[in-house]
Design an enzyme around this catalytic site. Structure first.
Site, mmCIF file in Angstrom:
data_model
loop_
_atom_site.group_PDB
_atom_site.id
_atom_site.type_symbol
_atom_site.label_atom_id
_atom_site.label_comp_id
_atom_site.label_asym_id
_atom_site.label_seq_id
_atom_site.Cartn_x
_atom_site.Cartn_y
_atom_site.Cartn_z
ATOM 1 N N HIS A 163 35.104 80.244 -18.497
ATOM 2 C CA HIS A 163 34.598 81.538 -19.007
ATOM 3 C C HIS A 163 33.081 81.492 -19.193
ATOM 4 C CE1 HIS A 163 38.858 82.399 -20.051
ATOM 5 N NE2 HIS A 163 38.855 81.121 -20.356
ATOM 6 N N LYS A 290 6.398 82.087 -13.060
ATOM 7 C CA LYS A 290 7.725 82.091 -12.447
ATOM 8 C C LYS A 290 7.915 81.058 -11.343
ATOM 9 C CE LYS A 290 10.762 84.609 -12.951
ATOM 10 N NZ LYS A 290 11.159 85.988 -12.878
ATOM 11 N N GLU A 297 19.683 82.468 -4.157
ATOM 12 C CA GLU A 297 19.994 83.903 -4.217
ATOM 13 C C GLU A 297 20.209 84.475 -2.816
ATOM 14 O OE1 GLU A 297 17.154 85.973 -7.033
ATOM 15 O OE2 GLU A 297 16.355 83.945 -7.013
ATOM 16 N N TYR A 324 42.378 96.468 26.825
ATOM 17 C CA TYR A 324 40.940 96.484 26.573
ATOM 18 C C TYR A 324 40.478 97.903 26.263
ATOM 19 C CZ TYR A 324 35.914 96.145 27.023
ATOM 20 O OH TYR A 324 34.584 96.202 26.749
#
Ligand code: ARG
Length: 473
Positions: A163, A290, A297, A324
């Site tokens: 969790h 930063k 990501e 096809y």
């Protein structure tokens, strides 16, 4: 009226009086993407030409001319000197028409006993089989990188979560090896997809077979196919192997994405469990402090694209009448994109896995603040003091609650408070019961996080790596 000699004439233009409109040409072309199939198209054409020679349709000089011509086409494509144009629709027409330009009339014999329907189906099968080999090599080295990092981090204790709340202390090797086994299953899945791809469909013709005694055994052996498709209708319209390839790709990317999500979280200020090197992170154009885990990501984002590719193919195939249909031309876009995305993502993952650094001091803080050894304390009461588990759970729960109230943890709370809850919460026994390091070694059940089980698991991983004999061509 156009004549067959017109440069702009289509290879199929005999029955047409008017030229194709611009929109027909633009919507119909696939050369902008299926030029990726050129190697497989040439491979298939060489096998087909040799078969035509065996059948007596080409004499030996003609066969030689065709094979030489195909080699020249290959050189032109690879040196960037080949002219692609949407008028010629697809890679199959480009190859055939250039061959005819180079070698004259004999080029026009190559398409005997063949349709673009079986040709493209075969090319795509060869393509998937070949590119899966590259994906397998990438998975091999990703698994090796996971194995190496796991071996180095067998004594690094970090929190395990359920969790997303601190659950129990684990060895970092256990976390890494969890991903090792996921990518092992992906590897097996891709091997399976490769096998289902490796079936000969060439020789099915347009859909009903061909009016010639072709030699499909010969084609299968030339193209190193494992078996021959027994039904020409299924042969030209079957795309199951592409579905399987995409299922494998989606499964792999979902594992990759979960790993990336863990890294994004663990490298955040709040978790601080791992550090990525500068080389794999990016800065912010406005916030000087930063250091962002973009690589993780992006891979997480790319996994959505591959899931989209699978969806694309499912949509394409569902409800398509036999055999096809031109819709099938679009299957390649999904497959090509998935191949490139999976290869790129696996490379990115391997770089992350190899360079990642754990910060056990941060892990220790979370483990202590998160009462990660509360279950171990309850198990101590059960094992050593014969307290029923439910009662033990209640006593430890009370101790945790007392700690929370006093802003303490299991290591800082006074013995006096502990004794007030249970006479067993004292001395050396108590310290051992809540120790983080000892906690992992108590998880000595098979598949658990104890050191001995980690060593055993690493050995299994090593055997699994060793068992693979990749045939690199
Ligand atoms: N470019 C086509 C494809 O990818 C080749 C097959 C064309 N067949 C046809 N009957 N028009 O599917």
């Amino acid at each position: 009226m156009k004549t067959p000699e017109d440069k702009s004439a289509k290879l199929w233009g005999g029955r047409f009086k008017e030229k194709a409109s611009s929109i027909m040409e633009r919507i119909g072309e696939s050369i902008s993407f299926d030029q990726k199939l050129y190697k497989e198209d040439l491979e298939g054409s060489r096998a087909h030409a040799k078969m035509l020679a065996k059948m007596g349709i080409l004499n030996s000089t003609e066969l030689k001319d065709i094979l030489d011509g195909l080699n020249q086409v290959e050189e032109e494509i690879e040196s960037g000197n080949f002219k692609f144009s949407s008028e010629l629709e697809d890679i199959h027409m480009h190859v055939e028409s250039r061959l005819t330009e180079l070698k004259g009339e004999v080029g026009k014999k190559l398409h005997t006993a063949r349709s673009r329907n079986d040709q493209v189906a075969q090319d795509t099968r060869l393509y998937v089989r070949n590119r899966i080999q590259e994906i397998l090599l990438r998975l091999d080295s990703l698994r090796e990188a996971l194995y190496e990092q796991a071996s180095k981090n067998i004594d690094t204790i970090i929190p395990g979560y359920t969790h997303l709340q601190v659950a129990q202390p684990i060895r970092a090797s256990h976390f890494l090896l969890a991903y090792f086994w996921m990518f092992t299953r992906d590897l097996e899945f891709f091997e399976f997809a490769s096998k289902t791809s490796n079936i000969l469909v060439l020789g099915s013709g347009a859909m009903a077979g061909v009016n010639y005694q072709n030699d499909r055994e010969f084609l299968a052996s030339e193209l190193k196919a494992d078996s021959i498709s027994p039904n020409s209708m299924d042969g030209v319209s079957n795309r199951d192997h592409l579905l399987q390839f995409l299922f494998a790709a989606v499964q792999t990317m979902s594992h990759a994405s979960r790993f990336c999500e863990d890294i994004v979280l663990y490298s955040s200020q709040e978790f601080g469990l791992v550090k990525l090197p500068d080389s794999l992170t990016t800065g912010s154009s406005i916030m000087p402090q930063k250091k962002n885990p973009d690589i993780a990501e992006l891979i997480r984002g790319k996994s959505a694209r591959v899931a989209g590719n699978l969806n694309h193919l499912i949509g394409l195939l569902k409800g398509l009448p036999l055999t096809y249909n031109r819709d099938l031309q679009e299957d390649k876009l999904a497959v090509f994109d998935a191949v490139e995305t999976v290869l790129l993502s696996l490379e990115g993952l391997e770089a992350m896995v190899s360079e990642i650094q754990f910060r056990p001091e941060r892990g220790e803080r979370s483990l202590k603040e998160g009462f990660a050894t509360a279950t171990d304390l309850a198990d101590f009461l059960v094992g050593e003091k014969k307290v029923p588990f439910r009662t033990a759970h209640e006593l430890v729960g009370r101790l945790v609650s007392e700690c929370v109230e006093r802003k303490e943890n299991l290591f800082t709370i006074s013995e006096e408070v502990r004794k007030g809850i249970s006479p067993y919460f004292t001395g050396e026994e108590y310290s051992k019961a809540v120790s983080l390091e000892l906690s992992t070694d108590k998880k000595s059940s098979y598949g658990g996080t104890s050191k001995s089980r980690q060593l055993e698991q690493l050995e299994l991983a090593k055997q699994s790596i060793k068992s693979i004999q990749r045939n690199t061509k």
